[in-house]
Motif scaffolding. Structure first.
Motif, mmCIF file in Angstrom:
data_model
loop_
_atom_site.group_PDB
_atom_site.id
_atom_site.type_symbol
_atom_site.label_atom_id
_atom_site.label_comp_id
_atom_site.label_asym_id
_atom_site.label_seq_id
_atom_site.Cartn_x
_atom_site.Cartn_y
_atom_site.Cartn_z
ATOM 1 N N ALA A 186 0.831 -1.209 0.000
ATOM 2 C CA ALA A 186 0.000 0.000 0.000
ATOM 3 C C ALA A 186 0.864 1.257 0.000
ATOM 4 O O ALA A 186 0.532 2.265 -0.640
ATOM 5 C CB ALA A 186 -0.931 -0.009 1.217
ATOM 6 N N MET A 187 1.986 1.197 0.718
ATOM 7 C CA MET A 187 2.899 2.341 0.772
ATOM 8 C C MET A 187 3.460 2.656 -0.611
ATOM 9 O O MET A 187 3.521 3.827 -1.027
ATOM 10 C CB MET A 187 4.028 2.034 1.756
ATOM 11 N N ILE A 188 3.863 1.630 -1.365
ATOM 12 C CA ILE A 188 4.409 1.845 -2.707
ATOM 13 C C ILE A 188 3.335 2.409 -3.631
ATOM 14 O O ILE A 188 3.588 3.313 -4.443
ATOM 15 C CB ILE A 188 4.972 0.525 -3.273
ATOM 16 N N ALA A 189 2.119 1.885 -3.529
ATOM 17 C CA ALA A 189 1.029 2.392 -4.360
ATOM 18 C C ALA A 189 0.722 3.853 -4.036
ATOM 19 O O ALA A 189 0.516 4.677 -4.942
ATOM 20 C CB ALA A 189 -0.222 1.533 -4.164
ATOM 21 N N LEU A 190 0.707 4.182 -2.748
ATOM 22 C CA LEU A 190 0.468 5.568 -2.336
ATOM 23 C C LEU A 190 1.564 6.484 -2.856
ATOM 24 O O LEU A 190 1.294 7.603 -3.323
ATOM 25 C CB LEU A 190 0.384 5.651 -0.813
ATOM 26 N N ALA A 191 2.806 6.024 -2.794
ATOM 27 C CA ALA A 191 3.921 6.818 -3.328
ATOM 28 C C ALA A 191 3.736 7.080 -4.816
ATOM 29 O O ALA A 191 4.014 8.182 -5.306
ATOM 30 C CB ALA A 191 5.244 6.095 -3.080
ATOM 31 N N GLY A 192 3.263 6.071 -5.550
ATOM 32 C CA GLY A 192 3.008 6.259 -6.979
ATOM 33 C C GLY A 192 1.957 7.323 -7.232
ATOM 34 O O GLY A 192 2.096 8.149 -8.152
ATOM 35 N N ILE A 193 0.892 7.323 -6.421
ATOM 36 C CA ILE A 193 -0.159 8.338 -6.560
ATOM 37 C C ILE A 193 0.414 9.735 -6.319
ATOM 38 O O ILE A 193 0.153 10.670 -7.087
ATOM 39 C CB ILE A 193 -1.305 8.055 -5.567
ATOM 40 N N VAL A 194 1.203 9.876 -5.257
ATOM 41 C CA VAL A 194 1.793 11.176 -4.930
ATOM 42 C C VAL A 194 2.699 11.658 -6.060
ATOM 43 O O VAL A 194 2.644 12.829 -6.477
ATOM 44 C CB VAL A 194 2.577 11.097 -3.606
ATOM 45 N N GLY A 221 6.007 -0.431 -13.527
ATOM 46 C CA GLY A 221 4.995 -1.446 -13.290
ATOM 47 C C GLY A 221 5.523 -2.786 -12.834
ATOM 48 O O GLY A 221 4.758 -3.610 -12.316
ATOM 49 N N VAL A 222 6.838 -3.028 -13.014
ATOM 50 C CA VAL A 222 7.395 -4.349 -12.686
ATOM 51 C C VAL A 222 8.632 -4.227 -11.794
ATOM 52 O O VAL A 222 8.590 -4.490 -10.591
ATOM 53 C CB VAL A 222 7.739 -5.156 -13.959
ATOM 54 N N ALA A 223 9.756 -3.830 -12.392
ATOM 55 C CA ALA A 223 11.046 -3.875 -11.684
ATOM 56 C C ALA A 223 11.090 -2.937 -10.484
ATOM 57 O O ALA A 223 11.524 -3.330 -9.392
ATOM 58 C CB ALA A 223 12.181 -3.539 -12.654
ATOM 59 N N GLY A 224 10.642 -1.692 -10.665
ATOM 60 C CA GLY A 224 10.708 -0.717 -9.577
ATOM 61 C C GLY A 224 9.890 -1.112 -8.354
ATOM 62 O O GLY A 224 10.425 -1.182 -7.237
ATOM 63 N N PRO A 225 8.584 -1.401 -8.532
ATOM 64 C CA PRO A 225 7.794 -1.821 -7.372
ATOM 65 C C PRO A 225 8.309 -3.113 -6.734
ATOM 66 O O PRO A 225 8.354 -3.219 -5.507
ATOM 67 C CB PRO A 225 6.393 -2.015 -7.957
ATOM 68 N N ALA A 226 8.683 -4.094 -7.564
ATOM 69 C CA ALA A 226 9.181 -5.366 -7.017
ATOM 70 C C ALA A 226 10.418 -5.142 -6.164
ATOM 71 O O ALA A 226 10.541 -5.682 -5.055
ATOM 72 C CB ALA A 226 9.487 -6.340 -8.154
ATOM 73 N N GLY A 227 11.349 -4.320 -6.670
ATOM 74 C CA GLY A 227 12.573 -4.044 -5.918
ATOM 75 C C GLY A 227 12.297 -3.297 -4.624
ATOM 76 O O GLY A 227 12.833 -3.643 -3.565
ATOM 77 N N ARG A 228 11.447 -2.295 -4.698
ATOM 78 C CA ARG A 228 11.177 -1.476 -3.515
ATOM 79 C C ARG A 228 10.367 -2.235 -2.471
ATOM 80 O O ARG A 228 10.596 -2.089 -1.269
ATOM 81 C CB ARG A 228 10.471 -0.181 -3.944
ATOM 82 N N ILE A 229 9.417 -3.039 -2.920
ATOM 83 C CA ILE A 229 8.652 -3.850 -1.964
ATOM 84 C C ILE A 229 9.573 -4.869 -1.295
ATOM 85 O O ILE A 229 9.492 -5.096 -0.083
ATOM 86 C CB ILE A 229 7.475 -4.551 -2.670
ATOM 87 N N ALA A 230 10.473 -5.466 -2.080
ATOM 88 C CA ALA A 230 11.402 -6.453 -1.512
ATOM 89 C C ALA A 230 12.278 -5.829 -0.429
ATOM 90 O O ALA A 230 12.468 -6.408 0.648
ATOM 91 C CB ALA A 230 12.286 -7.046 -2.618
#
Length: 295
Positions: A186-194, A221-230
């Protein structure tokens, strides 16, 4: 109660290290991809944020049945602050890449471990050793060497944005340490919205060509979120300082990508400052761990 030889604890530590290392390697693709788009920093921030929002919001709904709005209502301030810090860190990083070299940016980013130790000490009372504080001082000296090479080349503004990026990132590591229950997705998704909202006005997103959009779709959509969530999830298995010690993997990999694919050879001041920063981190990493208050 666990023991020093508890297999379950060691499995958790190995999982945390794998998540942190893999995450940073995925994030290292950002600098190469952003440069290959040949788009402006604000256009990149807009589309990266938009693709991140779309991809991670879908995953969040599938995994938890919640929307980003639902998550914010439930978790409130810690999630909002974390999302803002994540958005700031990524946006500052993108702007830095436009204003200075890839090598300068990622060498400065490599100082994240010592910055994280400093912020954790001030913000949540997490204590560390004299050895780590010494590494902080040496690392700052290394950053000053990198910045010195930019003073006469018009790149100092970009270096300062890179410093702002690591401060935001390190602050977020500390927040994740204090609030381990914060939903990383949710944090990564919120950051994307901001990022999308902030970049909309200064950007010209609909003038970006198809090649750039494909690159940003993969990164956002793939590498950035996956890396940051990890990386964010790894803080559930490892202390903040230990997670941050994997940041130099991004420095090494991103500098290599820039050298190989962009023919961007690092200047002497960057190489010298990079050696100082990495030496400081290696020295600080060998210090014994002391857990302090997490307030």
């Amino acid at each position: 109660m666990t023991t020093p030889h508890d297999p379950e604890r060691h499995d958790h530590e190995r999982l945390g290290m794998a998540l942190a290392a893999g995450g940073m390697l995925l994030v290292s693709l950002d600098s190469l991809g952003f440069r290959l788009t040949e788009a402006s920093a604000w256009d990149i921030a807009f589309w990266f944020g938009a693709f991140t929002t779309a991809a991670v919001s879908i995953l969040l709904r599938i995994r938890t049945g919640r929307s980003v709005v639902d998550a914010v209502r439930e978790e409130r301030l810690p999630l909002v602050v974390s999302g803002l810090l994540q958005a700031a860190s990524t946006t500052f990083f993108i702007i830095a890449l436009e204003l200075t070299t890839v090598s300068n940016t990622v060498v400065i980013i490599a100082a994240a471990p010592v910055v994280a130790a400093l912020i954790a000490r001030v913000a949540i009372g997490e204590r560390t050793t004299l050895r780590v504080w010494s590494a902080i001082g040496v690392s700052i000296a290394g950053i000053l060497i990198v910045v010195s090479g930019s003073l006469g080349a018009g790149r100092i503004e970009g270096d300062l944005f890179a410093v702002a990026a690591i401060v935001s990132f390190a602050a977020n590591l500390t927040l994740w340490r204090k609030y381990p229950s914060v939903d990383r997705m949710a944090m990564i998704a919120l950051a994307g919205i901001v990022m999308t909202l902030v970049a909309f006005a200064p950007a010209a997103p609909f003038e970006v060509d198809s090649k750039a959009l494909w690159i940003l779709a993969f990164l956002g959509g793939v590498a950035g979120p996956a890396g940051r969530i990890a990386v964010a999830v790894s803080t559930r298995y490892l202390p903040t300082a230990q997670v941050s010690l994997f940041v130099p993997l991004e420095t090494v990999a991103a500098t290599a990508w820039a050298w190989l694919f962009l023919s961007e050879a690092p200047p002497a001041s960057t190489l010298a400052g990079g050696v100082v920063v990495l030496t400081a981190i290696a020295y600080g990493a060998t210090a014994p761990t002391h857990r302090g208050a997490t307030g």
